[in-house]
Design a protein around this motif. Structure first.
Motif, PDB file in Angstrom:
ATOM      1  N   LYS A  46       0.858  -1.182   0.000  1.00 41.24           N
ATOM      2  CA  LYS A  46       0.000   0.000   0.000  1.00 41.24           C
ATOM      3  C   LYS A  46       0.894   1.231   0.000  1.00 41.24           C
ATOM      4  N   GLU A  47       0.276   2.385   0.257  1.00 42.03           N
ATOM      5  CA  GLU A  47       1.056   3.608   0.222  1.00 42.03           C
ATOM      6  C   GLU A  47       2.204   3.554   1.227  1.00 42.03           C
ATOM      7  N   LYS A 103      -0.848  -4.144   7.690  1.00 40.21           N
ATOM      8  CA  LYS A 103      -0.311  -3.271   6.642  1.00 40.21           C
ATOM      9  C   LYS A 103      -0.918  -1.905   6.813  1.00 40.21           C
ATOM     10  N   GLY A 104      -0.501  -0.996   5.991  1.00 34.10           N
ATOM     11  CA  GLY A 104      -1.074   0.328   6.005  1.00 34.10           C
ATOM     12  C   GLY A 104      -0.470   1.202   7.089  1.00 34.10           C
TER      13      GLY A 104
END
Length: 645
Positions: free
Chosen positions: A432-433, A459-460
């Motif tokens: 992700k970002e 995540k994230g």
């Protein structure tokens, strides 16, 4: 194209055409049935009219026949003097006004040498009874005398014009009478009664058939005896007319008419008009009475009725069409307005005022629902705009976070160009970002290089925040404690103290002594690194170690490995081996080992890029499900220089 037409046009066209078709079928069937019924009634009426006329004529002719036959029987049975004979003939004529003249014609007496024809004749002249005893009257060769005498029965002559200068159309009924002498019976004479056919002409002319219909009379030979066209009387026969007109049908009709039959048939008269003809015989004389019915007049009422019905039907269709137009417009006008408003809405004009529909029917409900849909769309677009703006803001913030996270990781390679003892290269591709994977390497003193790789659960943004905390703690504790087991234990206790979310991280932490190539390492639940040396590629044997963060007071063990110049350690996270393709197939450790065997070894940058390309090829376009992080370090030896390496 019909499909491009409006609903109102289609509705009006279909209803009008269907109504017109139904009306046409009904009107046509009504006309056909009316015509059939009228023809049956006409045939009955024609038969009754013709038979009544025939009976009227027949009554007169039968009366004349009976009188003539009675007179013959009287002369046959009695003996009359000349005076008595004249009285009998005169009285008979006086008593029967339908008879024009009466005569008794005797056979000449063959026993006398100077016998002369004897035929006393009484006839009507100017309202009086006149007598004619012309000795020169040669009746013996007349048809009325010869035929009746030879056939020995009552006979009627064909019509003829009288030869007494009266120019009267006449017919004669002749009856033979006999005498018996010496046992032999012979013809004594013939009694004849003349009748004027003026009354018959008047009788036939009095037959009224509609406005232009008429009747006519044919003799046994087809001679026209009476007819509205007087020039045809006694001048034409039905056969001469057929010959003149070259009409085989008329000739066949003439044969049927004089054969004594009767029928009701379609007929084209002498004036070329389509007619119906009924003919019937007059039995006593063998003549034929025919009645002509003009078809145009017969069907005039039906046509008038049909025309009236057609006018009424057209008026009804016109009214129905107007009603359909009114209804169609009442339906389609709001629909057209709604359609126009739809175009405005499609262009994004949600402030448009929809047309007002006051009815509560389907169109009204549609307009109401359309208004509700417009408000819903307006709210949705507003929310979507706000959400999009918020998302863009978040994306912008995540971009900043990505840059910040990336800036936290060493990104400049070669990282230590002044230290030829080793080469090191690393990369991290977040799913992700921002991601939870990270790596780091730094000197804790002049000869000991600490390098590590970690993978934070989840995540994230949460993983990224946890990663930043863990990375900061690992670096600070490494510089403070200097041994991998102590570093991991200390960081674990710090993370576990306030870990309400129960997040954790796997960490492989190692310290390279650049002077001798010894590597001290400890593992906190991370994937075992791979060693690449002169003997081949293999996994580094690790003692089990618990992940960082979930619980405090975990004891980790420091292991040791001595790298020979040219040996390489390859560290990675599970994002490499658990990368999936579209079939949900994992990249796996066997493919990783194979890729390392096939890939370049001299340049760590090319090695990691090659492994990253292999993972991408395996994914084959499938979205990346986890962060992919790799670190590779090659020991060159303490005595080498950067140029010689």
């Amino acid at each position: 194209m019909f499909g491009d037409r409006s609903i109102a046009f289609k509705l009006i066209l279909v209803i009008t055409l269907c109504t017109s078709l139904i009306f046409t079928v009904i009107l046509g069937y009504s006309y056909y049935r009316s015509k059939s019924v009228l023809q049956r009634e006409l045939e009955n009426n024609a038969r009754n009219l013709a038979l009544s006329s025939v009976n009227r004529v027949e009554a007169v002719l039968a009366s004349v026949t009976r009188v003539t036959e009675g007179l013959a029987r009287s002369l046959e049975n009695g003996r009359y003097s000349h005076r008595e004979l004249l009285a009998l003939l005169k009285d008979t004529l006086a008593d029967n006004p339908e008879i024009y003249g009466s005569c008794a014609a005797f056979e000449p007496d063959t026993r006398e040498s100077n016998a002369r024809p004897y035929a006393p004749y009484f006839f009507r002249s100017r309202g009086k009874i006149a007598y004619n005893n012309e000795d020169s009257f040669q009746y013996l060769r007349q048809d009325w005398y010869q035929i009746s005498r030879e056939l020995g029965r009552t006979e009627w002559t064909e019509p003829y014009y009288g030869d007494n200068g009266s120019n009267i159309l006449m017919a004669s009924c002749s009856v033979p009478f006999h005498e018996t002498s010496g046992g032999a019976r012979r013809v004594k004479g013939v009694v004849v009664s003349d009748i004027s056919l003026e009354w018959l002409t008047a009788t036939v002319a009095s037959i009224k058939v509609l406005k232009s219909g008429y009747a006519f009379l044919l003799s046994r030979n087809g001679t026209i005896v009476t007819h509205p066209s007087r020039e045809m009387i006694m001048n034409e026969t039905v056969f001469s007319l057929a010959e003149a007109r070259n009409d085989p049908g008329l000739r066949a009709l003439g044969r049927k008419m004089i054969s004594g039959g009767s029928d009701f048939i379609p007929y084209t008269d002498l004036y070329g008009r389509r007619c119906w003809l009924y003919y019937a015989p007059i039995p006593s004389v063998g003549w034929t009475l025919a009645v002509v019915f003009p078809e145009a007049e017969l069907l005039a009422q039906v046509r008038s009725l049909s025309l009236t019905g057609a006018i009424m039907g057209l008026a009804g269709i016109l009214l129905l069409t107007l009603a359909v137009v009114f209804i169609a417009r009442s339906i389609t006008t709001p629909l057209r307005s709604l359609a126009a408003a739809t175009h405005q809405l499609a262009a994004g004009n949600f402030d448009l005022e929809l047309p007002l529909v006051r009815s509560n029917d389907e169109v009204g409900l549609l307009a109401h629902d359309f208004q509700a849909m417009k408000e819903s769309l307006k709210d949705y677009i507003r929310n979507l705009t706000e959400t999009t703006a918020a998302k863009e803001r978040i994306q912008s913030e995540l971009k900043v976070a990505t840059d910040i996270q990336a800036s936290l990781l060493p990104r400049i390679f070669p990282a230590f160009p002044e230290r030829p003892e080793f080469d090191i290269f690393a990369s991290m591709d977040p799913a992700k970002e921002v991601g939870g994977d990270f790596y780091d390497f730094f000197f804790i003193d002049d000869t000991n290089l600490c390098f590590l790789i970690a993978d934070v659960s989840d995540k994230g943004v949460p993983a990224a925040l946890y990663m930043m905390v863990a990375k900061t703690l690992l670096k600070s504790e490494a510089q403070r404690l200097g041994e991998p087991d102590k570093i991991l234990s200390s960081v674990n206790n710090i993370l576990a103290a306030d870990n309400d979310s129960c997040m954790f991280a796997t960490v492989f932490c190692a310290i390279l002594d650049t002077t001798c190539g010894e590597v001290r390492f400890a593992n906190a639940g991370h994937n075992p690194p791979l060693t690449i040396d002169s003997t081949g590629i293999g996994y580094l044997t690790l003692e089990s170690g618990f992940v960082l963060g979930p619980m405090p007071d975990i004891v980790y063990t420091t292991q040791r490995l001595t790298m020979q110049p040219g040996d390489t350690l390859f560290l990675y996270t599970d994002g490499v081996t658990e990368a999936k393709n579209r079939k949900e197939e994992l990249y796996g450790e066997p493919q990783l080992l194979d890729a390392l065997r096939r890939g370049p070894r001299d340049d760590l940058t090319e090695t990691i890029h090659f492994i990253r390309a292999e993972v991408t090829r395996h994914a084959n376009g499938a979205p990346q499900s986890d962060d992919i992080t790799m670190v590779a370090i090659t020991y060159r030896g303490s005595g080498v220089t950067r140029g010689s390496a």
